[in-house]
Design a protein around this motif. Sequence first.
Motif, PDB file in Angstrom:
ATOM      1  N   ILE A  66       1.027  -1.284  -0.059  1.00 25.73           N
ATOM      2  CA  ILE A  66      -0.060   0.044   0.130  1.00 25.73           C
ATOM      3  C   ILE A  66       0.811   1.406   0.066  1.00 25.73           C
ATOM      4  N   LYS A  79      -6.507   6.376   5.223  1.00 25.71           N
ATOM      5  CA  LYS A  79      -7.222   5.053   5.637  1.00 25.71           C
ATOM      6  C   LYS A  79      -8.469   5.449   6.256  1.00 25.71           C
ATOM      7  N   LEU A 116      -7.771  -3.395   0.028  1.00 26.89           N
ATOM      8  CA  LEU A 116      -7.724  -2.124   0.873  1.00 26.89           C
ATOM      9  C   LEU A 116      -8.635  -2.433   2.219  1.00 26.89           C
ATOM     10  N   PHE A 134      -9.072  -0.206   5.505  1.00 27.57           N
ATOM     11  CA  PHE A 134      -9.499   0.836   4.994  1.00 27.57           C
ATOM     12  C   PHE A 134     -11.155   0.370   5.319  1.00 27.57           C
TER      13      PHE A 134
END
Length: 135
Positions: free
Chosen positions: A74, A82, A104, A109
Motif C-alpha cells: 500500500i 485510511k 484495501l 480501510f
Amino acid sequence: MAVIGLGLVGVVWVATGQSSRSTRFSVPEVDVAKAKALLDAGALAVDVRGQDPFDYRHLPGAMLIPLVALRTSIPLALSQAKERQIVVYCNDGHSSGPEATDILVRNGFKYVQNLKSGVEGWASAGLPLVKAANA
C-alpha cells in the motif's frame, strides 16, 4: 527427487494462480451517482488500471495505483488516507476494482467502495474525465 519436487511446486503455483484469477470478491460497491456524490464531498478516487489507460482518461483528481502494485504494498500516500472515503475504479468495475477494494478492506480501510461500472460507466453518464492532450 529434486526434479519431482520442483514439478510439484510448479503445479501448486499454477493451481494457485488460476484460483486467484477466478475468485469473485464481495466488496462494497457504489453506482455512478453515489460515487459522484462521494467525490464531490471530498472522497479520494483511486484508479487501479495501468499507466496507459490512466493517461488516456481518468476521473478528475484520481490517484493512479495499478492493481499489480497494490498487490505488493500500500503506497504511503494511500495508507495516510485510511480514514477517508475512497472510490476505487477500473475500466468496467469488474476486472480489477473489486480485487483492489478487497485488498484495501483487508488492510484496514473502512470507507472504501468499488465503482461498479468503472470509468466506462462514468463516461457513459457524461461525467467529466481528464484526458491526455494527445488522446
